[in-house]
Design a protein around this motif. Structure first.
Motif, PDB file in Angstrom:
ATOM      1  N   ASP A 121       0.830  -1.200   0.000  1.00 58.34           N
ATOM      2  CA  ASP A 121       0.000   0.000   0.000  1.00 58.34           C
ATOM      3  C   ASP A 121       0.863   1.248   0.000  1.00 58.34           C
ATOM      4  OD1 ASP A 121      -2.233  -1.569   0.026  1.00 58.34           O
ATOM      5  OD2 ASP A 121      -2.614  -1.359   2.177  1.00 58.34           O
ATOM      6  N   GLY A 122       1.981   1.190   0.725  1.00 56.55           N
ATOM      7  CA  GLY A 122       2.884   2.330   0.754  1.00 56.55           C
ATOM      8  C   GLY A 122       3.492   2.602  -0.604  1.00 56.55           C
ATOM      9  N   ASN A 123       3.862   1.533  -1.304  1.00 58.32           N
ATOM     10  CA  ASN A 123       4.409   1.696  -2.653  1.00 58.32           C
ATOM     11  C   ASN A 123       3.382   2.301  -3.589  1.00 58.32           C
ATOM     12  OD1 ASN A 123       6.963   0.681  -2.115  1.00 58.32           O
ATOM     13  ND2 ASN A 123       6.399  -1.421  -2.590  1.00 58.32           N
ATOM     14  N   GLN A 124       2.125   1.831  -3.476  1.00 55.64           N
ATOM     15  CA  GLN A 124       1.090   2.280  -4.393  1.00 55.64           C
ATOM     16  C   GLN A 124       0.637   3.703  -4.102  1.00 55.64           C
ATOM     17  OE1 GLN A 124      -1.819  -0.897  -3.975  1.00 55.64           O
ATOM     18  NE2 GLN A 124      -1.008  -1.915  -5.770  1.00 55.64           N
ATOM     19  N   SER A 125       0.739   4.126  -2.824  1.00 53.99           N
ATOM     20  CA  SER A 125       0.256   5.458  -2.469  1.00 53.99           C
ATOM     21  C   SER A 125       1.366   6.499  -2.427  1.00 53.99           C
ATOM     22  CB  SER A 125      -0.427   5.404  -1.097  1.00 53.99           C
ATOM     23  OG  SER A 125       0.499   5.038  -0.097  1.00 53.99           O
ATOM     24  N   SER A 126       2.581   6.096  -2.770  1.00 49.44           N
ATOM     25  CA  SER A 126       3.695   7.041  -2.770  1.00 49.44           C
ATOM     26  C   SER A 126       3.516   8.057  -3.885  1.00 49.44           C
ATOM     27  CB  SER A 126       5.024   6.292  -2.942  1.00 49.44           C
ATOM     28  OG  SER A 126       5.037   5.581  -4.150  1.00 49.44           O
ATOM     29  N   SER A 127       4.323   9.091  -3.866  1.00 51.26           N
ATOM     30  CA  SER A 127       4.194  10.166  -4.849  1.00 51.26           C
ATOM     31  C   SER A 127       4.259   9.621  -6.257  1.00 51.26           C
ATOM     32  CB  SER A 127       5.323  11.178  -4.648  1.00 51.26           C
ATOM     33  OG  SER A 127       6.583  10.567  -4.849  1.00 51.26           O
ATOM     34  N   GLY A 134      17.775   5.376 -18.816  1.00 51.79           N
ATOM     35  CA  GLY A 134      17.791   4.833 -20.165  1.00 51.79           C
ATOM     36  C   GLY A 134      16.400   4.468 -20.622  1.00 51.79           C
ATOM     37  N   ASP A 135      16.235   3.239 -21.099  1.00 49.61           N
ATOM     38  CA  ASP A 135      14.944   2.775 -21.608  1.00 49.61           C
ATOM     39  C   ASP A 135      14.004   2.289 -20.520  1.00 49.61           C
ATOM     40  OD1 ASP A 135      15.701   3.290 -24.213  1.00 49.61           O
ATOM     41  OD2 ASP A 135      16.502   1.281 -24.542  1.00 49.61           O
ATOM     42  N   LEU A 136      14.470   2.287 -19.267  1.00 53.69           N
ATOM     43  CA  LEU A 136      13.638   1.759 -18.188  1.00 53.69           C
ATOM     44  C   LEU A 136      12.952   2.883 -17.424  1.00 53.69           C
ATOM     45  CD1 LEU A 136      14.095  -1.199 -15.950  1.00 53.69           C
ATOM     46  CD2 LEU A 136      13.821   1.001 -14.782  1.00 53.69           C
ATOM     47  N   LYS A 137      11.659   2.685 -17.160  1.00 55.09           N
ATOM     48  CA  LYS A 137      10.882   3.655 -16.387  1.00 55.09           C
ATOM     49  C   LYS A 137      10.099   2.915 -15.307  1.00 55.09           C
ATOM     50  CE  LYS A 137      10.341   6.841 -20.288  1.00 55.09           C
ATOM     51  NZ  LYS A 137      11.402   7.741 -19.793  1.00 55.09           N
ATOM     52  N   LEU A 138      10.098   3.462 -14.102  1.00 53.44           N
ATOM     53  CA  LEU A 138       9.328   2.907 -12.984  1.00 53.44           C
ATOM     54  C   LEU A 138       8.357   3.977 -12.511  1.00 53.44           C
ATOM     55  CD1 LEU A 138      10.599   0.794 -10.021  1.00 53.44           C
ATOM     56  CD2 LEU A 138       9.241   2.843  -9.572  1.00 53.44           C
ATOM     57  N   ASP A 139       7.073   3.680 -12.604  1.00 54.12           N
ATOM     58  CA  ASP A 139       6.016   4.596 -12.191  1.00 54.12           C
ATOM     59  C   ASP A 139       5.564   4.215 -10.782  1.00 54.12           C
ATOM     60  OD1 ASP A 139       3.599   5.949 -11.745  1.00 54.12           O
ATOM     61  OD2 ASP A 139       3.133   6.017 -13.881  1.00 54.12           O
ATOM     62  N   SER A 140       5.947   5.015  -9.780  1.00 48.94           N
ATOM     63  CA  SER A 140       5.633   4.695  -8.390  1.00 48.94           C
ATOM     64  C   SER A 140       4.141   4.714  -8.108  1.00 48.94           C
ATOM     65  CB  SER A 140       6.331   5.688  -7.450  1.00 48.94           C
ATOM     66  OG  SER A 140       7.726   5.621  -7.595  1.00 48.94           O
ATOM     67  N   PHE A 141       3.411   5.585  -8.800  1.00 50.55           N
ATOM     68  CA  PHE A 141       1.972   5.694  -8.553  1.00 50.55           C
ATOM     69  C   PHE A 141       1.217   4.509  -9.143  1.00 50.55           C
ATOM     70  CE2 PHE A 141      -2.314   7.159  -9.653  1.00 50.55           C
ATOM     71  CZ  PHE A 141      -2.756   7.553  -8.397  1.00 50.55           C
ATOM     72  N   ALA A 142       1.529   4.166 -10.389  1.00 49.24           N
ATOM     73  CA  ALA A 142       0.840   3.061 -11.064  1.00 49.24           C
ATOM     74  C   ALA A 142       1.418   1.710 -10.698  1.00 49.24           C
ATOM     75  CB  ALA A 142       0.904   3.254 -12.582  1.00 49.24           C
ATOM     76  N   SER A 160      10.380  -3.618  -5.376  1.00 52.02           N
ATOM     77  CA  SER A 160      10.921  -2.820  -4.281  1.00 52.02           C
ATOM     78  C   SER A 160      12.435  -2.679  -4.383  1.00 52.02           C
ATOM     79  CB  SER A 160      10.539  -3.447  -2.940  1.00 52.02           C
ATOM     80  OG  SER A 160       9.136  -3.459  -2.765  1.00 52.02           O
ATOM     81  N   ILE A 161      13.111  -3.759  -4.779  1.00 50.91           N
ATOM     82  CA  ILE A 161      14.565  -3.697  -4.962  1.00 50.91           C
ATOM     83  C   ILE A 161      14.916  -2.714  -6.073  1.00 50.91           C
ATOM     84  CG2 ILE A 161      16.592  -4.992  -5.757  1.00 50.91           C
ATOM     85  CD1 ILE A 161      15.383  -7.460  -4.355  1.00 50.91           C
ATOM     86  N   LEU A 162      14.230  -2.825  -7.203  1.00 50.83           N
ATOM     87  CA  LEU A 162      14.509  -1.936  -8.332  1.00 50.83           C
ATOM     88  C   LEU A 162      14.218  -0.485  -7.958  1.00 50.83           C
ATOM     89  CD1 LEU A 162      15.306  -1.552 -11.289  1.00 50.83           C
ATOM     90  CD2 LEU A 162      12.911  -1.987 -11.913  1.00 50.83           C
ATOM     91  N   GLN A 163      13.115  -0.246  -7.278  1.00 50.98           N
ATOM     92  CA  GLN A 163      12.751   1.103  -6.863  1.00 50.98           C
ATOM     93  C   GLN A 163      13.819   1.698  -5.951  1.00 50.98           C
ATOM     94  OE1 GLN A 163       9.345   1.532  -4.213  1.00 50.98           O
ATOM     95  NE2 GLN A 163       8.610   3.254  -5.433  1.00 50.98           N
ATOM     96  N   LYS A 164      14.312   0.887  -5.022  1.00 50.28           N
ATOM     97  CA  LYS A 164      15.343   1.355  -4.089  1.00 50.28           C
ATOM     98  C   LYS A 164      16.633   1.722  -4.827  1.00 50.28           C
ATOM     99  CE  LYS A 164      17.075   0.184   0.480  1.00 50.28           C
ATOM    100  NZ  LYS A 164      16.251   1.252   1.066  1.00 50.28           N
TER     101      LYS A 164
END
Length: 231
Positions: A121-127, A134-142, A160-164
């Motif tokens: 829930d914390g990951n999903q509700s983060s900013s 590069g070609d990789l994108k991580l969308d914290s909200f979605a 979570s590892i990739l986000q960190k």
């Protein structure tokens, strides 16, 4: 009310866990074998978490976990009497987020359930910040990861590892730091659990993963970028 699937061929275990889940305000859905568990999940895509036994008729917990990981990153806890290192590593390789051996305190199991759901829930509700390299994108909200325009399916722990790592390029994170921050201080598994998850994450990210996720031997991992800023 969050739905949680409890899959175990022992009725006593299913009922005990389900009673505790109900008391904590969850809606337990019971399955007595792997096929039923998988069908339940397909019929209830809003399931918040699964608790799976390993040894079940028709389809074992590992296979259920693998099949669910093909379509979802829903948190999964393996609850089993099998306590060998091989069983734990196989579970994590299959995509499990936590591993609890029987017999265990139902109260401790409820704490692990709550911790996993709280982190998700914390990951999903983060900013709604988008991290990219590069070609990789991580969308914290979605709660989505894209590589070269293609969606990449990751487990909660892999995400979570990739986000960190993406949040602090160049910083070295020790295995102990990652375990504490992602698995929680009460995790009693082997520190090499991190290695298994990072290896699987690298594989899923292909050339990008091999290029950017670097092992710092004897210490941990970091996300490497070129000194000139090129990606």
């Amino acid at each position: 009310m969050k739905k949680i699937i409890v899959a175990d061929d022992e009725e006593l275990i299913r009922r005990l866990v389900s009673d505790f889940l109900t008391a904590e305000g969850y809606e337990p859905l019971q399955a007595d074998d792997g096929d039923v568990a998988l069908k339940l999940f397909e019929e209830n895509p809003d399931t918040a978490l699964l608790i799976l036994d390993i040894m079940m008729p028709n389809m074992d917990g590992w296979e259920v976990c693998r099949r669910i990981r093909e379509i979802s990153d829903v948190p999964i806890i393996m609850l089993t009497a099998r306590s060998q290192e091989y069983d734990q590593l196989t579970s994590f390789d299959a995509g499990a987020d936590d591993y609890v051996t029987k017999p265990c305190s139902p109260s401790v199991l409820m704490k692990r359930v709550a911790a996993l759901l709280r982190r998700r829930d914390g990951n999903q509700s983060s900013s709604a910040k988008v991290l990219s390299l590069g070609d990789l994108k991580l969308d914290s909200f979605a709660h989505e990861v894209w590589l070269g325009g293609k969606s990449i399916s990751l487990t909660l722990k892999e995400y979570s590892i990739l986000q960190k790592l993406l949040a602090a390029p160049g910083r070295v994170f020790t295995r102990e730091q990652m375990l504490d921050d992602i698995w929680g201080f009460d995790f009693d598994g082997d520190v090499r659990t991190i290695d298994s998850h990072v290896a699987r994450l690298r594989t899923k990210l292909g050339e990008w993963g091999s290029k950017h996720i670097k092992t710092i031997y004897g210490t941990g991992y970091k996300l490497e970028v070129n000194k000139d800023g090129a990606q």
